[in-house]
Design a protein around this motif. Structure first.
Motif, short mmCIF file in Angstrom:
data_model
loop_
_atom_site.label_atom_id
_atom_site.label_comp_id
_atom_site.label_asym_id
_atom_site.label_seq_id
_atom_site.Cartn_x
_atom_site.Cartn_y
_atom_site.Cartn_z
N LYS A 144 -4.95 -4.50 -3.05
CA LYS A 144 -5.89 -3.51 -2.54
C LYS A 144 -5.25 -2.77 -1.36
CE LYS A 144 -9.99 -6.15 -3.88
NZ LYS A 144 -9.23 -7.12 -4.66
N MET A 145 -5.48 -1.47 -1.29
CA MET A 145 -4.99 -0.71 -0.15
C MET A 145 -5.65 -1.20 1.12
SD MET A 145 -4.28 3.24 -1.17
CE MET A 145 -5.96 3.73 -0.94
N ASN A 146 -4.86 -1.24 2.20
CA ASN A 146 -5.27 -1.80 3.48
C ASN A 146 -5.57 -3.29 3.37
OD1 ASN A 146 -5.06 0.49 5.24
ND2 ASN A 146 -6.87 1.34 4.25
N GLY A 147 -5.00 -3.92 2.35
CA GLY A 147 -5.11 -5.36 2.20
C GLY A 147 -3.82 -6.06 2.56
N ASP A 148 -2.85 -5.30 3.10
CA ASP A 148 -1.57 -5.79 3.58
C ASP A 148 -0.49 -5.83 2.51
OD1 ASP A 148 -1.98 -6.29 6.47
OD2 ASP A 148 -3.59 -7.55 5.69
N MET A 149 0.72 -6.20 2.94
CA MET A 149 1.90 -6.16 2.08
C MET A 149 1.71 -7.01 0.82
SD MET A 149 4.26 -4.20 3.47
CE MET A 149 5.87 -4.78 2.90
N VAL A 150 2.51 -6.69 -0.20
CA VAL A 150 2.37 -7.31 -1.51
C VAL A 150 3.69 -7.95 -1.94
CG1 VAL A 150 1.84 -6.90 -3.95
CG2 VAL A 150 0.63 -5.61 -2.17
N ILE A 151 3.62 -9.19 -2.41
CA ILE A 151 4.75 -9.85 -3.06
C ILE A 151 4.57 -9.67 -4.56
CG2 ILE A 151 5.85 -12.06 -3.60
CD1 ILE A 151 5.16 -12.99 -0.81
N LYS A 152 5.61 -9.21 -5.25
CA LYS A 152 5.52 -8.92 -6.68
C LYS A 152 6.26 -10.00 -7.48
CE LYS A 152 7.18 -4.69 -6.08
NZ LYS A 152 7.53 -3.26 -6.34
N ARG A 153 5.57 -10.51 -8.51
CA ARG A 153 6.14 -11.57 -9.34
C ARG A 153 5.98 -11.21 -10.81
NH1 ARG A 153 6.45 -16.28 -5.99
NH2 ARG A 153 5.14 -16.13 -4.12
N HIS A 219 4.59 7.38 -8.45
CA HIS A 219 5.43 8.23 -9.28
C HIS A 219 4.82 9.60 -9.57
CE1 HIS A 219 7.80 4.65 -9.80
NE2 HIS A 219 6.85 4.04 -10.47
N SER A 220 3.64 9.86 -9.07
CA SER A 220 3.05 11.18 -9.26
C SER A 220 3.52 12.12 -8.16
CB SER A 220 1.52 11.10 -9.26
OG SER A 220 1.04 10.87 -7.94
N ILE A 221 3.12 13.37 -8.24
CA ILE A 221 3.56 14.33 -7.25
C ILE A 221 2.83 14.13 -5.92
CG2 ILE A 221 1.86 16.13 -7.80
CD1 ILE A 221 4.18 18.17 -7.51
N TRP A 222 1.73 13.39 -5.93
CA TRP A 222 0.91 13.20 -4.72
C TRP A 222 0.43 11.76 -4.69
CZ3 TRP A 222 1.27 16.59 -1.06
CH2 TRP A 222 0.34 16.65 -0.02
N GLU A 223 0.85 10.99 -3.69
CA GLU A 223 0.59 9.55 -3.66
C GLU A 223 -0.18 9.18 -2.39
OE1 GLU A 223 4.71 8.35 -5.99
OE2 GLU A 223 4.65 8.27 -3.82
N THR A 224 -0.88 8.04 -2.46
CA THR A 224 -1.75 7.62 -1.35
C THR A 224 -1.54 6.15 -1.02
OG1 THR A 224 -3.45 9.21 -2.04
CG2 THR A 224 -4.15 7.45 -0.57
N MET A 225 -1.49 5.82 0.26
CA MET A 225 -1.42 4.42 0.68
C MET A 225 -2.24 4.22 1.93
SD MET A 225 2.30 3.88 2.46
CE MET A 225 1.78 2.29 3.14
N GLY A 226 -2.49 2.95 2.28
CA GLY A 226 -3.31 2.62 3.43
C GLY A 226 -2.55 2.65 4.74
N ALA A 227 -3.22 3.13 5.79
CA ALA A 227 -2.59 3.21 7.10
C ALA A 227 -2.27 1.83 7.66
CB ALA A 227 -3.50 3.98 8.06
N ARG A 228 -3.16 0.88 7.44
CA ARG A 228 -2.96 -0.48 7.96
C ARG A 228 -1.75 -1.15 7.31
NH1 ARG A 228 -7.40 -5.44 7.79
NH2 ARG A 228 -5.94 -7.04 7.17
N ASP A 229 -1.55 -0.88 6.03
CA ASP A 229 -0.43 -1.50 5.33
C ASP A 229 0.91 -1.05 5.91
OD1 ASP A 229 -2.26 -2.71 3.60
OD2 ASP A 229 -2.24 -0.98 2.26
N PHE A 230 0.99 0.23 6.28
CA PHE A 230 2.22 0.73 6.86
C PHE A 230 2.52 0.02 8.18
CE2 PHE A 230 4.83 3.59 9.34
CZ PHE A 230 5.74 4.06 8.42
N ALA A 231 1.50 -0.14 9.03
CA ALA A 231 1.70 -0.79 10.33
C ALA A 231 2.10 -2.25 10.16
CB ALA A 231 0.42 -0.69 11.15
N HIS A 232 1.45 -2.93 9.24
CA HIS A 232 1.77 -4.35 9.04
C HIS A 232 3.11 -4.52 8.33
CE1 HIS A 232 -2.64 -5.91 9.49
NE2 HIS A 232 -2.13 -5.42 10.61
N GLY A 233 3.50 -3.52 7.51
CA GLY A 233 4.83 -3.57 6.91
C GLY A 233 5.91 -3.50 7.96
#
Length: 253
Positions: A144-153, A219-233
């Motif tokens: 979830k956006m603004n749910g913090d960083m993600v580990i991918k498996r 991968h689209s021309i316009w992408e969205t992410m959470g502000a909190r995720d960037f800070a915690h990243g």
């Protein structure tokens, strides 16, 4: 088209003088904050920009506490990374060899046996749960956006994460006082993309993990992410450079 390029170059060039060219189109809209309380940020080409920015910011003026640390930003991830400047090129292997030679005069510790001491964070982005396509995610592993960083498996080895490498990042986050990292797993009957973590020419045998910030419309021309995720990243990358050696030595194999 050649005539248009000739006029826009603001040089004394005729269309007939242009032998060949590469032309790429992109959005010129300005990035903007969106959502309640400016909780998300929208811009073009988010896919690798947050990770690159975080890592570049983190490395500016900061020295590694122990050993040698590197930040690598590659071209052409979106089209397979197999170009001369992509992650599958010999750039990293050659950089490690040259650095090892410069620092250790051919010492095997750096130049010929990096896999025994290397740990690689492959930081792309992660597909956040889209409200219109929620069934595309496994119910217990939907970032979830603004749910913090993600580990991918991925059980088919499309991602580089293993149990031990995931543990390293989880422990780094815990010691840094960061929220629990999210987990992302694709449905077993769905095709899964891949990242440079698994396929790059980085030291073979090194510990690796695939992770990133959750976002919409990757991968689209316009992408969205959470502000909190960037800070915690950013905070997690700081913890990695500061504390990886301590965390790694504390884990029993």
């Amino acid at each position: 088209m050649a005539q248009l390029l000739a006029s826009d170059l603001d040089l004394d060039v005729d269309a007939a003088d242009i032998v060949d060219f590469e032309l790429n189109l992109f959005s010129i809209q300005k990035a903007r904050w969106e959502g309640r309380g400016a909780s998300s940020y929208t811009r073009r080409s988010w896919t690798t920009w947050p990770a690159a920015t975080c890592r570049a910011h983190e490395r500016r003026g900061r020295a590694a506490r122990l050993g040698l640390s590197m930040v690598a930003m590659f071209d052409h991830e979106e089209v397979g990374s197999s170009s001369a400047t992509g992650a599958e090129s010999p750039i990293i292997a050659e950089a490690v060899r040259r650095i090892g030679h410069a620092l250790g005069a051919g010492s095997p510790t750096l130049s010929t046996a990096p896999s025994s001491i290397a740990f690689v964070l492959s930081v792309d982005q992660a597909h956040a749960v889209h409200p219109n396509y929620a069934p595309k995610h496994e119910s217990g592993h939907g970032p979830k956006m603004n749910g913090d960083m993600v580990i991918k498996r991925n059980s088919n080895q499309r991602y580089a994460t293993k149990g031990g490498t995931g543990l390293v990042v989880l422990e780094l986050a815990r010691r840094a006082g960061l929220p629990l990292v999210q987990e992302f797993v694709v449905w077993n009957d769905c095709a899964c993309g891949s990242t440079i973590g698994r396929s790059s020419a980085q030291p073979r045998g090194s510990g690796r993990i695939d992770m990133g910030c959750p976002q919409l419309s990757m991968h689209s021309i316009w992408e969205t992410m959470g502000a909190r995720d960037f800070a915690h990243g950013l905070a997690l990358f700081q913890a990695f450079f500061d504390d990886f050696s301590s965390v790694d030595s504390s884990i029993e194999n």
